[in-house]
Design an enzyme around this catalytic site. Structure first.
Site, mmCIF file in Angstrom:
data_model
loop_
_atom_site.group_PDB
_atom_site.id
_atom_site.type_symbol
_atom_site.label_atom_id
_atom_site.label_comp_id
_atom_site.label_asym_id
_atom_site.label_seq_id
_atom_site.Cartn_x
_atom_site.Cartn_y
_atom_site.Cartn_z
ATOM 1 N N HIS A 66 -3.229 7.369 2.467
ATOM 2 C CA HIS A 66 -3.692 6.079 1.943
ATOM 3 C C HIS A 66 -5.043 5.756 2.576
ATOM 4 O O HIS A 66 -5.222 5.847 3.786
ATOM 5 C CB HIS A 66 -2.654 4.997 2.261
ATOM 6 C CG HIS A 66 -3.156 3.615 2.050
ATOM 7 N ND1 HIS A 66 -3.819 3.242 0.897
ATOM 8 C CD2 HIS A 66 -3.107 2.519 2.843
ATOM 9 C CE1 HIS A 66 -4.154 1.968 1.001
ATOM 10 N NE2 HIS A 66 -3.742 1.499 2.160
ATOM 11 N N ASN B 148 -10.352 -0.090 0.427
ATOM 12 C CA ASN B 148 -8.900 0.041 0.365
ATOM 13 C C ASN B 148 -8.407 -0.588 -0.945
ATOM 14 O O ASN B 148 -8.539 -1.793 -1.135
ATOM 15 C CB ASN B 148 -8.304 -0.682 1.588
ATOM 16 C CG ASN B 148 -6.783 -0.658 1.614
ATOM 17 O OD1 ASN B 148 -6.139 -0.351 0.616
ATOM 18 N ND2 ASN B 148 -6.226 -1.003 2.758
ATOM 19 N N CYS C 230 0.819 -1.219 0.000
ATOM 20 C CA CYS C 230 0.000 0.000 0.000
ATOM 21 C C CYS C 230 0.849 1.264 0.000
ATOM 22 O O CYS C 230 0.341 2.360 -0.237
ATOM 23 C CB CYS C 230 -0.948 0.012 1.188
ATOM 24 S SG CYS C 230 -2.038 -1.409 1.216
HETATM 25 O O1 UT7 Z 1 -3.501 -0.930 3.756
HETATM 26 C C1 UT7 Z 1 -3.336 -1.474 5.030
HETATM 27 C C2 UT7 Z 1 -4.328 -2.593 5.130
HETATM 28 N N1 UT7 Z 1 -4.841 -2.956 6.387
HETATM 29 C C3 UT7 Z 1 -5.425 -2.138 7.294
HETATM 30 O O2 UT7 Z 1 -5.472 -0.955 7.202
HETATM 31 C C4 UT7 Z 1 -6.089 -2.844 8.448
HETATM 32 C C5 UT7 Z 1 -6.111 -2.040 9.710
HETATM 33 N N2 UT7 Z 1 -7.052 -2.649 10.658
HETATM 34 C C6 UT7 Z 1 -8.371 -2.440 10.592
HETATM 35 O O3 UT7 Z 1 -8.851 -1.731 9.733
HETATM 36 C C7 UT7 Z 1 -9.238 -3.066 11.649
HETATM 37 O O4 UT7 Z 1 -8.411 -3.783 12.556
HETATM 38 C C8 UT7 Z 1 -10.324 -4.028 11.076
HETATM 39 C C9 UT7 Z 1 -11.383 -3.201 10.369
HETATM 40 C C10 UT7 Z 1 -9.711 -5.028 10.131
HETATM 41 C C11 UT7 Z 1 -11.007 -4.769 12.211
HETATM 42 O O5 UT7 Z 1 -11.577 -3.827 13.119
HETATM 43 P P1 UT7 Z 1 -11.280 -3.945 14.679
HETATM 44 O O6 UT7 Z 1 -12.014 -2.861 15.338
HETATM 45 O O7 UT7 Z 1 -9.802 -4.025 14.893
HETATM 46 O O8 UT7 Z 1 -11.979 -5.335 15.034
HETATM 47 P P2 UT7 Z 1 -11.354 -6.591 15.752
HETATM 48 O O9 UT7 Z 1 -10.484 -7.356 14.841
HETATM 49 O O10 UT7 Z 1 -10.809 -6.167 17.086
HETATM 50 O O11 UT7 Z 1 -12.655 -7.428 16.028
HETATM 51 C C12 UT7 Z 1 -13.650 -7.005 16.974
HETATM 52 C C13 UT7 Z 1 -14.821 -7.973 16.920
HETATM 53 C C14 UT7 Z 1 -14.403 -9.441 16.992
HETATM 54 O O12 UT7 Z 1 -15.430 -10.135 17.679
HETATM 55 P P3 UT7 Z 1 -15.266 -10.543 19.225
HETATM 56 O O13 UT7 Z 1 -14.024 -11.397 19.260
HETATM 57 O O14 UT7 Z 1 -15.100 -9.245 19.958
HETATM 58 O O15 UT7 Z 1 -16.529 -11.248 19.508
HETATM 59 C C15 UT7 Z 1 -14.399 -9.882 15.557
HETATM 60 O O16 UT7 Z 1 -14.631 -11.263 15.411
HETATM 61 O O17 UT7 Z 1 -15.482 -7.821 15.667
HETATM 62 C C16 UT7 Z 1 -15.561 -9.081 14.995
HETATM 63 N N3 UT7 Z 1 -15.474 -8.835 13.579
HETATM 64 C C17 UT7 Z 1 -16.550 -8.591 12.818
HETATM 65 N N4 UT7 Z 1 -17.841 -8.517 13.105
HETATM 66 C C18 UT7 Z 1 -18.692 -8.243 12.102
HETATM 67 C C19 UT7 Z 1 -14.356 -8.784 12.802
HETATM 68 N N5 UT7 Z 1 -14.706 -8.514 11.517
HETATM 69 C C20 UT7 Z 1 -16.048 -8.389 11.513
HETATM 70 C C21 UT7 Z 1 -16.977 -8.108 10.504
HETATM 71 N N6 UT7 Z 1 -18.281 -8.038 10.854
HETATM 72 N N7 UT7 Z 1 -16.614 -7.897 9.234
#
Ligand code: UT7
Length: 309
Positions: free
Chosen positions: A236, A266, A114
């Site tokens: 980005h 993204n 990226c």
């Molecule tokens: O170009 C660089 C590319 N990458 C990035 O920029 C990624 C940077 N990271 C992020 O954007 C975020 O970490 C994500 C959007 C990927 C995830 O968001 P988050 O707030 O960090 O969520 P998390 O991974 O901490 O998950 C929180 C909860 C979990 O459930 P429990 O364990 O609390 O019950 C996940 O299983 O949300 C759940 N979860 C979802 N729920 C509904 C994870 N993805 C989803 C989803 N829909 N799509």
């Protein structure tokens, strides 16, 4: 010396998947995706790969640059950034050269994930400073839908397809570049050839929150500029929460930080040139504008560059 934009173009596949579409097979919701990422939809390419999309964006950028009398033969270099090349040999950049008739350019592809567009831009400006080239065509093109694991709700919701291209020429204004990598943290976001992308979202999130403000400050220091002297900060487009956190941490005016992540998701190395093309076509890029671009992503890689109009 720095780079000055003289033409922009982009290509976005017609097919759009909104968040509701993803709920057909993923345990997720429009509300969750919007709240955690700011994304509402993404473009999906079923027909063109990275090369085809790059060509479409490149043609438009050259058409735009052509309004000022610029021709394909005037290009000194073509760089294509992609983590999803559909051909590896010859380089996509050489295919673009052939189609455009840019006979005087040297051409190659770059993978800095990226951060690709920012790295390629900074590299192009270095070539300008060395006297090797005067003008470059820099393209970011990604068919991420091909490598995304569509059963992984923690990563697939983020990504989209598209391409952006910018024609940049040398300007005598003082510039500066900052680029960093941390290969030891590479497992945070990876994909083997022919495999699917896996990501430790929280790790990438924390990395971005720390490194993006840091790299912008580092660039401003090198430029000897204050934040207030910058007209636009082009970040980005990875996650709206990351963008908002950077705005807050640096105390930026949010009007100076344009976004399109709601409509694009993204698109990795294509995100910045697509954003730049949108701004250009909307008449929001005025001559003399000073802009800072910041990219970050897999590698891990992160960097910032200074660009003008
Ligand atoms: O170009 C660089 C590319 N990458 C990035 O920029 C990624 C940077 N990271 C992020 O954007 C975020 O970490 C994500 C959007 C990927 C995830 O968001 P988050 O707030 O960090 O969520 P998390 O991974 O901490 O998950 C929180 C909860 C979990 O459930 P429990 O364990 O609390 O019950 C996940 O299983 O949300 C759940 N979860 C979802 N729920 C509904 C994870 N993805 C989803 C989803 N829909 N799509």
């Amino acid at each position: 010396m720095t780079g000055k934009i003289i033409g922009t173009g982009s290509y976005l596949p017609e097919l759009i998947w909104d968040n509701h579409k993803l709920t057909e097979w993923l345990d997720t919701s429009d509300e969750w995706i919007r709240e955690r990422t700011g994304i509402g939809q993404r473009h999906i390419s079923k027909e063109l790969g990275a090369c085809g999309m790059a060509l479409e964006a490149a043609k438009k950028a050259m058409e735009d640059a052509g309004k000022a009398g610029f021709k394909a033969e005037d290009l000194g270099a073509i760089f294509v950034c992609s983590v999803t090349p559909d051909i590896c040999v010859p380089p996509i950049a050489c295919e673009i050269q052939k189609e455009l008739g840019a006979v005087n350019a040297f051409c190659y592809d770059i993978n800095a994930a990226c951060s690709g567009f920012v790295f390629a831009y900074n590299m192009a400006v270095s070539y300008m400073e060395s006297g090797l080239i005067k003008t470059a065509l820099i393209i970011g093109s990604e068919q991420l839908s091909r490598i995304v694991d569509w059963n992984d709700r923690g990563s697939s919701i983020l990504f989209g397809d598209g391409a952006g291209a910018v024609v940049v020429t040398a300007s005598e204004e003082k510039g500066a570049a900052v680029m960093h990598s941390d290969g030891a943290s590479g497992e945070a976001l990876q994909c083997t050839t022919g495999g699917k992308l896996s990501m430790d979202g929280q790790k990438v999130f924390r990395f971005a929150l720390r490194r993006v403000p840091e790299v912008i400050e580092e660039l401003l220091d090198k430029l000897k500029m204050e934040k207030g002297q910058v007209d636009l900060f082009l970040l980005h487009q990875a996650n709206m929460r990351i963008i908002e956190a950077v705005i807050k941490r640096l105390g930026l005016d949010s009007n100076k930080v344009p976004t399109n992540i709601e409509r694009m998701g993204n698109t990795s190395s294509a995100s910045l040139p697509i954003l730049i093309d949108e701004l250009n076509r909307a008449g929001e890029l005025m001559p003399g504008m000073k802009m800072i671009m910041a990219g970050f992503g897999a590698g891990l890689t992160w960097g910032a560059g200074y660009i003008t109009i």
